[in-house]
Design an enzyme around this catalytic site. Structure first.
Site, PDB file in Angstrom:
ATOM      1  N   SER A   1     -11.489  -7.249   5.736  1.00  6.00           N
ATOM      2  CA  SER A   1     -10.238  -6.337   5.450  1.00  6.00           C
ATOM      3  C   SER A   1      -9.768  -6.062   6.888  1.00  6.00           C
ATOM      4  CB  SER A   1     -10.908  -4.822   5.119  1.00  6.00           C
ATOM      5  OG  SER A   1     -10.862  -4.963   3.648  1.00  6.00           O
ATOM      6  N   PRO A   2      -8.556  -5.756   7.101  1.00 11.06           N
ATOM      7  CA  PRO A   2      -8.021  -4.979   8.371  1.00 11.06           C
ATOM      8  C   PRO A   2      -8.608  -3.767   8.649  1.00 11.06           C
ATOM      9  CG  PRO A   2      -6.238  -5.590   6.770  1.00 11.06           C
ATOM     10  CD  PRO A   2      -7.275  -5.625   5.966  1.00 11.06           C
TER      11      PRO A   2
ATOM     12  N   GLN B   1      -1.885  -7.954   9.689  1.00  8.99           N
ATOM     13  CA  GLN B   1      -0.911  -6.810   8.905  1.00  8.99           C
ATOM     14  C   GLN B   1      -0.022  -6.194   9.586  1.00  8.99           C
ATOM     15  OE1 GLN B   1      -3.091  -3.092   8.115  1.00  8.99           O
ATOM     16  NE2 GLN B   1      -3.304  -3.633   5.886  1.00  8.99           N
TER      17      GLN B   1
ATOM     18  N   TYR C   1       1.000   5.741   5.918  1.00  8.69           N
ATOM     19  CA  TYR C   1       1.677   5.156   7.153  1.00  8.69           C
ATOM     20  C   TYR C   1       3.271   5.390   6.921  1.00  8.69           C
ATOM     21  CZ  TYR C   1      -2.763   4.417   9.070  1.00  8.69           C
ATOM     22  OH  TYR C   1      -4.048   4.478   9.725  1.00  8.69           O
TER      23      TYR C   1
ATOM     24  N   ARG D   1       0.086  -4.060   1.038  1.00  7.23           N
ATOM     25  CA  ARG D   1      -0.956  -3.386   0.726  1.00  7.23           C
ATOM     26  C   ARG D   1      -0.512  -2.008   0.244  1.00  7.23           C
ATOM     27  NH1 ARG D   1      -6.634  -1.417   3.528  1.00  7.23           N
ATOM     28  NH2 ARG D   1      -7.387  -3.528   2.485  1.00  7.23           N
TER      29      ARG D   1
ATOM     30  N   GLY E   1     -14.486  -4.652   4.452  1.00  5.81           N
ATOM     31  CA  GLY E   1     -14.509  -4.186   5.949  1.00  5.81           C
ATOM     32  C   GLY E   1     -15.628  -3.774   6.706  1.00  5.81           C
ATOM     33  N   ARG E   2     -16.408  -2.749   6.210  1.00  4.03           N
ATOM     34  CA  ARG E   2     -17.551  -2.242   6.726  1.00  4.03           C
ATOM     35  C   ARG E   2     -18.657  -3.163   6.737  1.00  4.03           C
ATOM     36  NH1 ARG E   2     -15.062   2.498   4.763  1.00  4.03           N
ATOM     37  NH2 ARG E   2     -14.772   4.244   6.442  1.00  4.03           N
TER      38      ARG E   2
END
Length: 799
Positions: A414-415, A492, A573, A621, A718-719
């Protein structure tokens, strides 16, 4: 203690019996407004864990219950003319009427003062004269309503209609009949509870219910105990084939909407909630009776173990709340799955069965492999065949094509914003960060959100693609990934909008810069949260600049050699702020309806599509829900995804939330996957577009389960990759997979075997394993066959 119990269901009765056994000196009085012989419902189901607790606490009740159980291990799923049987589950059920009679008898034997057909005194009077007041008065609890300011109840009525019925047909297993009728999809949840009959719950969406004419009696008020006979007659007709000549049984049977009950706390002074008055969980995953009796066990134990009432009640809630909330999360996933069941009606029977079994996320592929390895193998073989392949390997290692890009496996890094750039230029840190993930085996590695302008950065440490120098630095990273691994790398692109000009994450996430800040812009002049900078509402000139910035950044991404480009229209965003009514209150053509809120993000998408190489995939996304009242919902997300797909998106990356600081997400394992699932079924799959699922997915078992059920095409984590950069390779080793989907680079190949740990010389109980599984690895299929059940001629005395 002097104890008052309001409500004579299984939870209240069982608690009364337990307290009298712990100390016969307890004075326990129970009020129940209905007669002792009034019993609503048919069968109740128990887990082995619950039965173990009952056996420890009261062997007499446990022994009597065991003599009445219907036991089986199979689930039969009837779908599209096929029956799929899955074994190894393990169920025990009994008649609710018999359970209540048993508990009533036990309470009377122990000296509980039982007052049936009697309305309890007002709760204020009870709490004044008793040491403890137990509210086990059900889902419509009057005691909970009286002290609503303390308990802070939350009631969530659901849209599906259901009716609790029985049948004199004795099922041999748990039955799911999923019927595609002329009005829509209806389903039956059925299971045996004795040698006399089975529970038979019919459920359907409200639109199907109305189309079938079941709303004919919607305005009719039925007296207590009466059933909706018109509806029952229609159910007999619709499910005549499933009933196979048997009768439908009624008991206060009428249409209901399931309501999920939650409370901020379960106690008010010496008043405590138990069972349905405190919490409910959808019938599709278990029994309210089970939860209520587990509550009773815990509450009695805490009262016995703690010297003071306040400490005991606090311990009870501390012990039970995590268990209940976990159950409710699983139940929520299950009920929502059944609310959307029609979207799976075109799946083949094996995938549908797997999808149904894994709906709550408590059962997974590896779990099923232990229970029924033959079925688990069928699921994997079916998934491979659907990809046009014959090699049966873990789903995560099946290759996937998105647009014109071939990925070696289904894993995406993941970004993740690293906040470690200088003047927007990625450096050695980013090379090591992204390079290590590519060497770690993922099919696709995504950059963090790369900002399209200096003012579009989230923090001073964010990377960009608004200069040629930034492009050259990114090109070095892309070249490393391509030259040293078989992974692909995507960028991204995004603009921070009103969430920009903030501190580095470890200095205070979303907190405005103390100095050196820059002005921020948004869809409307609304700050992200308390203390956030107020954005300037973008005018047309500002919007034109944003379009130009995205276009220039997309060109540079192409020149840097990225394999895939993603537009960030999620998480509050800039583009996300246009999509959400929470952050977009404009009155021009870019605000108002969803179509108008979509207009600017689609304009940006079209410009990027034109600037990005035609043969390379472009994804988006989105936040599939804002987690805020009045914000975007899953229904809106379907339409947002549909619009981007219509404009040429090759994939939809489905996240949620982060649109406004006041959000209230429903966190949990794989909690965002249902949103991806719905978008895939309704929009993406029919259009041949990929869906990426994200959010609290951390095990290869969950990844495989999500893919096998058809809930997404790719899984982004991601994590998990921060914890273990080589997670994909390690997942391959743990599953015994070696192939192109998880190739170790030559330099690392010596480490592809998992190092030994702990003992390896233990002797496995082979004979026991053979006895349990059989020679072919298939489970023993235990069916409920009452004729074979041994029943003693006389029942033993309970005392």
């Amino acid at each position: 203690m002097k104890i008052a119990i309001v409500g004579g269901g299984p939870g209240g009765l069982y608690f009364a019996a337990l307290m009298k056994q712990l100390d016969p000196a307890h004075q326990v009085t129970l009020w129940e407004r209905n007669a002792a012989s009034d019993t609503f419902g048919f069968g109740v189901v128990f887990s082995d864990e619950t039965l173990g607790g009952i056996g420890n606490a009261d062997p007499v009740i446990a022994d009597y219950m065991s003599r009445r159980f219907a036991r089986w291990s199979d689930i039969d799923i009837h779908f599209r003319g096929e029956t799929v049987t899955v074994g190894g589950q393990g169920f025990a059920a009994m008649s609710r009427k018999e359970l209540l009679e048993l508990l009533q008898h036990r309470c009377a034997e122990l000296g509980v003062d039982l007052r049936f057909s009697t309305v309890a005194p007002p709760v204020a009077e009870l709490e004044a004269h008793y040491d403890l007041v137990l509210a086990s008065d059900g889902i419509n609890s009057q005691i909970r309503a009286t002290y609503a300011d303390t308990f802070k109840p939350s009631l969530d009525p659901r849209a599906n209609k259901f009716m609790w019925l029985g049948t004199d047909q004795v099922f041999e297993a748990f039955k799911f009949f999923v019927k595609d009728t002329q009005w829509g999809t209806m389903q039956i949840h059925g299971y045996p509870y004795s040698d006399q009959g089975s529970t038979f719950i019919v459920e359907m969406g409200e639109d199907v219910w109305r189309a079938a004419g079941f709303d004919e009696t919607a305005g009719e008020v039925f007296p207590p105990g009466a059933s909706d006979e018109k509806a029952v007659a229609k159910i007999r007709s619709i499910f005549a084939e499933e009933l196979a000549g048997h009768e439908v049984l009624v008991n206060n049977s009428k249409w209901l909407n399931f309501t999920t009950v939650r409370n901020g706390t379960w106690r008010h002074g010496n008043v405590v909630l138990l069972g349905d008055s405190a919490h409910t969980a959808h019938f599709s995953i278990g029994s309210g009776t089970k939860l209520a009796m587990e509550d009773a066990l815990a509450l009695a134990a805490c009262l016995h173990e703690h010297p003071g009432l306040e400490a005991a009640l606090s311990a009870y809630e501390t012990e039970r709340r995590p268990v209940v909330e976990s159950t409710q999360r699983a139940a929520q996933a299950s009920l929502e799955w059944f609310e959307q069941i029609s979207q799976y009606k075109d799946q083949d029977a094996t995938r549908f069965a797997f999808n149904l079994l894994t709906r709550s996320r408590r059962i997974t592929q590896e779990n099923l492999r232990l229970r029924d390895p033959r079925f688990a193998g069928r699921v994997e073989a079916g998934f491979a065949a659907a990809q046009g392949r014959t090699d049966v390997v873990p789903a995560m290692f099946q290759p996937f094509r998105i647009g014109g890009l071939e990925l070696k496996n289904r894993i995406v890094v993941s970004p993740m914003d690293m906040y470690s750039a200088v003047d927007g230029v990625p450096g050695n840190f980013h090379l090591v960060h992204l390079g290590s993930k590519a060497l770690g085996g993922a099919g696709l590695v995504m950059t963090e959100m790369v900002c399209v302008s200096p003012e579009g950065r989230i923090t001073p440490g964010c990377t960009g693609l608004y200069t040629d120098g930034q492009r050259e630095s990114w090109k070095g990273i892309v070249d490393f990934v391509h030259g040293n691994s078989t992974a692909k790398i995507g960028a991204q692109l995004g603009h921070s909008g009103r969430k920009g000009s903030t501190r580095l994450m470890w200095e205070g996430i979303d907190q405005p810069l103390a100095n050196g800040n820059w002005p921020v812009a948004g869809a409307s002049a609304l700050p992200y949260g308390p203390g956030s900078q107020v954005p300037v509402e973008l005018d047309r000139a500002g919007m034109d600049k944003v379009v130009a910035d995205f276009t220039a950044a997309a060109r540079r991404a192409g020149e840097a050699g990225f394999d895939l480009l993603e537009i960030h229209a999620a998480h509050g965003y800039l583009l996300s702020s246009f999509l959400s009514p929470v952050s977009n209150t404009r009155t021009d053509g870019y605000g108002g309806t969803l179509a108008q809120r979509l207009s600017f993000p689609l304009e940006v998408f079209d410009a990027v599509r034109a600037a990005w190489p035609a043969g390379k995939p472009l994804t988006v996304r989105i936040s599939a829900t804002d987690w805020i009242d009045g914000g975007n919902t899953a229904d809106d997300a379907v339409e947002i995804a549909r619009a981007f797909v219509a404009h040429g998106a090759d994939g939809i990356d489905v996240s949620t939330g982060q649109v406004a600081a006041e959000e209230k997400p429903a966190y949990g394992r794989s909690y965002q996957t249902p949103f991806a699932d719905r978008i895939r079924q309704e929009v993406a799959a029919p259009a041949g577009v990929a869906v990426i699922a994200v959010g609290a997915i951390s095990s290869y078992d969950d990844v495989n389960s999500i893919l096998l059920a058809g809930r997404c095409d790719l899984v982004a984590m991601g994590r998990t990759h921060l914890y273990d950069p080589q997670w994909t390779l390690h997942a391959a080793a743990e599953q015994g997979y070696r192939g192109d989907g998880a190739g170790w680079i030559p330099q690392f190949r010596a480490g592809r075997r998992k190092p030994p740990s702990a003992r390896t010389d233990a002797v496995r109980p082979r004979l026991s394993l053979l006895t349990e599984a059989g020679a072919d690895g298939a489970p023993e299929h235990l069916r409920w066959t009452p004729a074979q059940a041994a029943t003693p001629a006389t029942e033993p005395a309970m005392a």
